[in-house]
Design an enzyme around this catalytic site. Structure first.
Site, PDB file in Angstrom:
ATOM      1  N   ARG A 100      -2.462  -7.310   3.133  1.00 57.87           N
ATOM      2  CA  ARG A 100      -3.929  -7.327   3.217  1.00 57.87           C
ATOM      3  C   ARG A 100      -4.464  -8.746   3.377  1.00 57.87           C
ATOM      4  O   ARG A 100      -5.517  -8.965   3.944  1.00 57.87           O
ATOM      5  CB  ARG A 100      -4.540  -6.703   1.963  1.00 57.87           C
ATOM      6  CG  ARG A 100      -4.186  -5.250   1.743  1.00 57.87           C
ATOM      7  CD  ARG A 100      -4.798  -4.735   0.458  1.00 57.87           C
ATOM      8  NE  ARG A 100      -4.115  -3.536  -0.022  1.00 57.87           N
ATOM      9  CZ  ARG A 100      -4.466  -2.870  -1.117  1.00 57.87           C
ATOM     10  NH1 ARG A 100      -5.497  -3.276  -1.836  1.00 57.87           N
ATOM     11  NH2 ARG A 100      -3.786  -1.803  -1.492  1.00 57.87           N
ATOM     12  N   GLU A 171      -8.605   2.980   8.368  1.00 58.05           N
ATOM     13  CA  GLU A 171      -9.728   2.797   7.449  1.00 58.05           C
ATOM     14  C   GLU A 171     -10.219   1.353   7.447  1.00 58.05           C
ATOM     15  O   GLU A 171      -9.460   0.438   7.723  1.00 58.05           O
ATOM     16  CB  GLU A 171      -9.308   3.198   6.025  1.00 58.05           C
ATOM     17  CG  GLU A 171     -10.468   3.229   5.046  1.00 58.05           C
ATOM     18  CD  GLU A 171      -9.990   3.244   3.596  1.00 58.05           C
ATOM     19  OE1 GLU A 171     -10.735   3.779   2.753  1.00 58.05           O
ATOM     20  OE2 GLU A 171      -8.913   2.719   3.303  1.00 58.05           O
TER      21      GLU A 171
END
Length: 482
Positions: A100, A171
């Site tokens: 991330r 997402e």
């Protein structure tokens, strides 16, 4: 970087793409034409877009967990368990924290340590490091659509690899995966980087492959008023549509008051259809996230919170529900606990699938106010951008016109204070610089004054604190102990 809300040319996209694919070695594996052909070879039951369209048409609510571990075989085993034992309709791949943050070398070390320790040493699946071959092994081993769930401000390489790997849903967004997750990343940069992601998905769409896109609805997850999350969701939906995305799922995180939550899902869809009407062939669905705040440590009480979320999702007729586990207060759940949360939700959803929350005066008033608040915010965003939504969004955050409570980002004003009213609906104790009319301001003030009168105290920051911890202590509204 010159930010504007206009579809990128293919030349611009391909030019930037050359640098994106160099961020890690596995980027060299990506071949868009091969990826398109691979998607065409996938059976329909693995296509998230088709599954969501069917659910919307049949008016059923699908279940989906969160889950991800470091190694491929173990990740497949986990997802198979959640599909078979947990009866999940849709499957996730939650990405690890190093990925991330684009720290692929650290993720590589985590993979090595996981092999040595024979257990996951990462809190998710490092898809970039596993590359296309690893991602396709996951997809080919499962009999359900799989979505990439993460929390990445710069998600470009992750998108390239996972989409080429066969994932059919992605997402996040330039606001929802920045402001609640990062401290020092500018909103201008993340909107620009997510335009790349959406242009990539738009490219797939042009080639006949529909990839589902889902902005992250709950934002910071605790006491986020519907009009805030709606504004962000609609902005991210519009930004995606401009780049050619056609299948969009907008989300909302449970606040806890049944009437407000049903009104929120209904207004989210109604408002989004209105704002997205300028784009052709958009398919819009909704996702309801079960309570994202603090959970009770007691498993029996946690099942109560999960059941309430399942019931609300079903009565609101959300297209899907993201499910929590009874271990939510304790850390990373076991696969068994994850399956328990799924089965609990599935039972409630199935019992309520033929029932509807009946319209009434309270529901209609709630819908009216959510729409009014959201439109007042969005109108000002468009004004600030002089018609350009991307520019307007950056300026709106600078002015506090867009503001997300409890977010860590230094690019967020942080002036909002939400608190529950006497019935547990989330209201604005302090609306900061949100461009609200006197009607909206007075409505929120009166609702909180009603609670203050009942509790014999003035509405204050203490209410906010009490409400944050209330569900974890077995209540919805943080009323003083007597």
């Amino acid at each position: 970087m010159k930010l504007k809300n206009k579809k990128w040319s293919l030349d611009k996209f391909m030019q930037i793409r050359e640098e994106v694919l160099k961020q890690w070695d596995t980027g060299a594996e990506v071949d868009l034409e091969d990826a398109i052909e691979y998607h065409k070879s996938l059976p329909e039951q693995k296509d998230m877009s088709k599954k969501l369209i069917e659910a919307k048409e049949e008016k059923i609510t699908l279940t989906q967990p969160r889950a991800g571990v470091a190694l491929i075989d173990e990740h497949v085993e986990l997802l198979k368990f959640l599909k078979e034992e947990g009866q999940a309709d849709l499957l996730p791949t939650t990405i690890d924290s190093y990925t991330r943050q684009n720290k692929y070398q650290e993720a590589e070390e985590g993979i090595k340590q996981s092999k040595t320790e024979e257990r996951s040493m990462l809190n998710g699946f490092p898809a970039v490091n596993h590359g296309i071959k690893g991602c396709r092994k996951v997809i080919e081993s499962l009999d359900a659509p799989v979505q990439v769930r993460h929390g990445t401000p710069d998600a470009r390489l992750l998108a390239e690899i996972t989409l080429a790997g066969g994932f059919t849903s992605y997402e996040g967004g330039g606001i929802s995966y920045n402001i609640p997750y990062a401290k020092d990343v500018s909103i201008e940069k993340t909107i620009y980087d997510w335009q790349y992601v959406d242009r990539l998905i738009g490219y797939y769409e042009e080639k006949g492959i529909s990839i589902n896109r889902e902005p992250f609805g709950p934002l910071t997850g605790t006491l986020v008023p519907p009009s805030i999350s709606h504004s962000v969701a609609i902005i991210e939906g519009l930004l995606a549509a401009e780049q050619g995305v056609k299948n969009i799922t907008l989300g909302y995180g449970q606040c806890g008051n049944l009437t407000q939550d049903v009104a929120a899902i209904q207004t989210l869809e109604e408002l989004a259809e209105e704002y997205l009407s300028e784009y052709d062939d958009i398919v819009l669905t909704t996702v309801f996230h079960q309570w994202m705040g603090g959970f009770p440590q007691d498993e029996s009480q946690a099942f109560g919170v999960i059941s309430w979320g399942g019931a609300t999702a079903a009565l609101a007729q959300a297209t899907k529900v993201i499910v929590k586990t009874p271990h939510e207060a304790l850390g990373v759940p076991t696969k068994e606990a994850n399956a328990q949360g799924l089965k609990t939700t599935k039972q409630v959803v199935n019992m309520l699938k033929d029932q509807h929350f009946m319209p009434n005066g309270v529901l209609e008033k709630e819908k009216e106010m959510i729409k009014k608040e959201t439109k007042e915010i969005l109108n000002r965003v468009f004004e600030l951008g002089k018609g350009d939504l991307a520019k307007g969004t950056v300026r709106a955050f600078e002015a506090g016109v867009l503001d997300i409570p409890f977010a860590p980002s230094k690019y967020n004003a942080g002036n909002l204070l939400p608190a529950r009213d006497n019935n547990g609906a989330v209201r604005y104790l302090n609306h900061g610089n949100l461009p609200f009319s006197e009607e909206v301001i007075n409505f929120n003030k009166e609702k909180l004054e009603e609670r203050g009168k009942d509790e014999e105290r003035d509405p204050s920051f203490q209410m906010v604190i009490d409400d944050i911890y209330a569900i974890g202590k077995g209540m919805l509204v943080g009323k003083p102990r007597t």
